[in-house]
Structures are given as structure tokens and as C-alpha cells.
Design an enzyme around this catalytic site. Structure first.
Site, PDB file in Angstrom:
ATOM      1  N   ASP A 119      24.571  34.571   0.276  1.00 16.05           N
ATOM      2  CA  ASP A 119      26.004  34.329   0.469  1.00 16.05           C
ATOM      3  C   ASP A 119      26.307  32.937  -0.095  1.00 16.05           C
ATOM      4  O   ASP A 119      25.389  32.164  -0.389  1.00 16.05           O
ATOM      5  CB  ASP A 119      26.335  34.371   1.974  1.00 16.05           C
ATOM      6  N   TYR A 177      33.007  29.672  -2.315  1.00 20.36           N
ATOM      7  CA  TYR A 177      33.218  30.371  -3.579  1.00 20.36           C
ATOM      8  C   TYR A 177      34.702  30.729  -3.755  1.00 20.36           C
ATOM      9  O   TYR A 177      35.217  30.772  -4.869  1.00 20.36           O
ATOM     10  CB  TYR A 177      32.434  31.687  -3.611  1.00 20.36           C
ATOM     11  N   GLY A 178      35.350  31.044  -2.633  1.00 19.63           N
ATOM     12  CA  GLY A 178      36.678  31.642  -2.678  1.00 19.63           C
ATOM     13  C   GLY A 178      37.753  30.781  -3.316  1.00 19.63           C
ATOM     14  O   GLY A 178      38.820  31.277  -3.667  1.00 19.63           O
ATOM     15  N   ASN A 202      31.676  38.854   0.187  1.00 20.21           N
ATOM     16  CA  ASN A 202      32.708  39.698  -0.442  1.00 20.21           C
ATOM     17  C   ASN A 202      33.199  39.099  -1.750  1.00 20.21           C
ATOM     18  O   ASN A 202      33.461  39.815  -2.720  1.00 20.21           O
ATOM     19  CB  ASN A 202      33.899  39.847   0.512  1.00 20.21           C
ATOM     20  N   THR A 203      33.329  37.768  -1.772  1.00 22.24           N
ATOM     21  CA  THR A 203      33.865  37.105  -2.957  1.00 22.24           C
ATOM     22  C   THR A 203      32.931  37.292  -4.148  1.00 22.24           C
ATOM     23  O   THR A 203      33.367  37.607  -5.262  1.00 22.24           O
ATOM     24  CB  THR A 203      34.080  35.604  -2.670  1.00 22.24           C
ATOM     25  N   CYS A 229      35.592  38.717   4.744  1.00 22.22           N
ATOM     26  CA  CYS A 229      34.734  37.594   4.340  1.00 22.22           C
ATOM     27  C   CYS A 229      33.647  37.512   5.404  1.00 22.22           C
ATOM     28  O   CYS A 229      33.952  37.596   6.608  1.00 22.22           O
ATOM     29  CB  CYS A 229      35.551  36.305   4.290  1.00 22.22           C
ATOM     30  N   THR A 230      32.400  37.355   4.978  1.00 24.15           N
ATOM     31  CA  THR A 230      31.296  37.444   5.939  1.00 24.15           C
ATOM     32  C   THR A 230      31.220  36.238   6.875  1.00 24.15           C
ATOM     33  O   THR A 230      30.476  36.269   7.855  1.00 24.15           O
ATOM     34  CB  THR A 230      29.956  37.626   5.204  1.00 24.15           C
TER      35      THR A 230
HETATM   36  N1  DGL Z   1      31.210  34.689   2.904  1.00 20.91           N
HETATM   37  C1  DGL Z   1      31.985  34.686   1.681  1.00 20.91           C
HETATM   38  C2  DGL Z   1      32.747  36.009   1.556  1.00 20.91           C
HETATM   39  O1  DGL Z   1      32.356  36.985   2.173  1.00 20.91           O
HETATM   40  C3  DGL Z   1      32.808  33.448   1.642  1.00 20.91           C
HETATM   41  C4  DGL Z   1      33.175  33.055   0.264  1.00 20.91           C
HETATM   42  C5  DGL Z   1      33.484  31.598   0.108  1.00 20.91           C
HETATM   43  O2  DGL Z   1      32.541  30.809   0.081  1.00 20.91           O
HETATM   44  O3  DGL Z   1      34.657  31.270  -0.047  1.00 20.91           O
HETATM   45  O4  DGL Z   1      33.717  36.111   0.854  1.00 20.91           O
END
Ligand code: DGL
Length: 274
Positions: free
Chosen positions: A22, A54-55, A86-87, A195-196
Site C-alpha cells: 500500500d 498517493y492520492g 485502491n489508488t 481507500c484501505t
Molecule cells: N490506502 C490507499 C488507498 O486505498 C491510500 C492512497 C493514498 O496514499 O492516498 O487508496
């Protein structure tokens, strides 16, 4: 297979393990479902916290990080990769699948089950900005959402709070209220945790939304899909073995270890991603 260790002198120290990654600590919500479903497997988890969130970053950056972490896991000898972000899935799962022969199982927002479950006909999706803007989510909406209202809510700032294990502060509650209230006012009876990181905020989200609202987290479905894919490809580890989990991060090791131990509800050791 003997228990894999990072200090092994073999070139592929995690031969036969399952790689899970992740952008940070959020994927632990998927890892715990995998651990519960596949207790005999050896798991290697990478929190790319040095590059989170990441988002809020460009697609090129997310793709580059996904390929870098995915490559590292493949080089360690893993038999399959789970994208617990998810991202990363909606932006870069295709690129990773094109680059590796390994099975790649990837979490995505649970829009399909939400559409099947809603009684009000209105579904709210909480996710990162990149996820709500993605072509992949637009495709899910076109496929499953034609006769329902699907409200996409980007939630900038939430990932950073979970990365600090700041789950119950007034600041966290205020930000959640800001994101959830418009969805409830428009009649959403299902909230997709897209988002996880967000399952770690589940208690507060449920309290703010009320008990009549269903929260959907597809982590267990991802674990089942992973079990199915491995059974069909590289195979599952014999039940005589006891599974293990190894943790790595690209972020501040001491801080990530503290936060991950809190979220995992047990002390754990985190090592720097080489
Ligand atoms: N856990 C990521 C997700 O499921 C978060 C992404 C991020 O770092 O913004 O989207």
C-alpha cells in the site's frame, strides 16, 4: 518451505511468500483479512509511506511507485502480489499486470456490491482524489451504477491522519463529518470505504453516519479472491506450516513501526525497504 527471512543469503529471500503493498499503513486492513483467510501463508508487507499519500500525486508518480514496489517484491521471489491500495489499483494495476507474470490481485472500491445492496438508491463512495477522478472508477459507475445515484467523495487529509494513527481526535471527526454529511443529506444508505486507510476510521464513520447506514470494505473479498487465484496458479502453502508476516517501509522506520504496531494491535518489527 522454511520461514523466509530478509537476512537469508539466497537471492530470493521471500520465495513462495505473498507480497502485499500500500502507499502506507492502510493496507494493513487488507493484510489482516489475508492473514485470517490464509493463516499458513508467509506474507511480506510493504508500506510505501515515504511516498504517501498517493492520492494527491500524479498518475505517473503512482505508476512509477507501484512498478518499483511490485518489482522489488517479484525479485524477492513472491508467488503473488496483492495491491492493498485502491489508488494504486485504479491508476496502475494494469501496468503492473503487464510487467509481471505473477498473479496480481487488486482492491478496488466496492461499487458493484453497494449498488446491489442499496435500498435508497443512493451510494456514497469515500476515496482519495486520484481514485474518484480515475477512469477505472468511471468505468465501474458506467457498468453498475446506471440506475442508481453514486456520489463520489474525495477525502484529502484522511490518509495523513491514519498515517499518524490519529484516529479519534476532534480534527479527524471534523474532517469525516465534512465528507460524510453531504452524502447522508442526499440519501446515501451505503458508504463504500474506497481507500484501505479508512477501515481504521470505521467506528467514527459508523457513529457519524448512524447504524442504519451500511459501510462496505471489500478486504475479505480480496482475501478470498487471492486464495482462489493462488490455488489455481502457484499453489497454497501446506496447512502443516505456520504462516508469518514481514514488514518493510520506505518511510521513517521508527515512526511507521509505532503506528503499524498500534493498528495491527500487536508489536511488530518494521525494516527499511532496501
Ligand atoms: N490506502 C490507499 C488507498 O486505498 C491510500 C492512497 C493514498 O496514499 O492516498 O487508496
Amino acid at each position: 518451505m522454511s520461514q523466509p527471512t530478509a537476512s537469508s543469503t539466497t537471492a530470493r529471500p521471500f520465495q513462495g511468500a505473498i507480497g502485499v503493498f500500500d502507499s502506507g499503513v492502510g493496507g494493513l486492513s487488507v493484510l489482516r483479512a489475508i492473514r485470517a483467510a490464509l493463516p499458513h501463508e508467509h506474507l511480506v508487507y510493504v508500506a510505501d509511506s515515504g511516498h504517501a499519500p498517493y492520492g494527491d500525486q500524479s498518475e505517473a508518480h503512482i505508476t512509477q511507485r507501484t512498478l518499483t514496489v511490485g518489482n522489488w517484491l517479484a525479485e524477492q521471489g513472491v508467488k503473488g502480489i496483492t495491491i492493498a491500495c485502491n489508488t494504486a489499483t485504479v491508476v496502475a494495476a494494469k501496468a503492473l499486470r503487464e510487467q509481471t507474470h505473477l498473479p496480481v490481485v487488486a482492491i478496488e472500491p466496492a461499487i458493484k456490491p453497494a449498488v446491489a445492496l442499496t435500498r435508497s438508491g443512493v451510494v456514497g463512495v469515500l476515496a482519495t482524489r486520484q481514485t474518484v477522478q480515475s477512469v477505472a472508477v468511471a468505468r465501474l459507475m458506467a457498468l453498475y451504477g446506471a440506475e442508481k445515484r453514486i456520489l463520489l467523495q474525495g477525502c484529502p487529509g484522511l490518509v495523513e491522519l491514519v498515517e499518524r494513527a490519529d484516529l479519534h481526535s476532534a480534527e479527524t471527526e471534523a474532517l469525516l463529518r465534512q465528507f460524510i454529511t453531504p452524502l447522508l443529506e442526499q440519501g446515501a444508505d451505503i458508504l463504500v470505504l474506497g481507500c484501505t486507510h479508512y477501515p481504521f476510521l470505521r467506528d467514527t464513520i459508523q457513529r457519524l453516519a448512524g447504524q442504519s447506514v451500511t459501510l462496505l470494505d471489500p478486504a475479505e473479498a480480496v482475501a478470498r479472491e487471492l486464495a482462489r487465484r493462488l490455488a489455481d496458479s502457484s499453489g497454497l502453502t501446506p496447512h502443516t506450516e505456520q504462516g508469518s508476516v514481514q514488514f518493510f517501509t520506505s518511510g521513517d522506520v521508527a515512526q511507521v513501526q509505532t503506528v503499524m504496531s498500534h493498528l495491527w494491535d500487536a508489536p511488530l518489527t518494521v525494516r527499511a525497504l532496501p
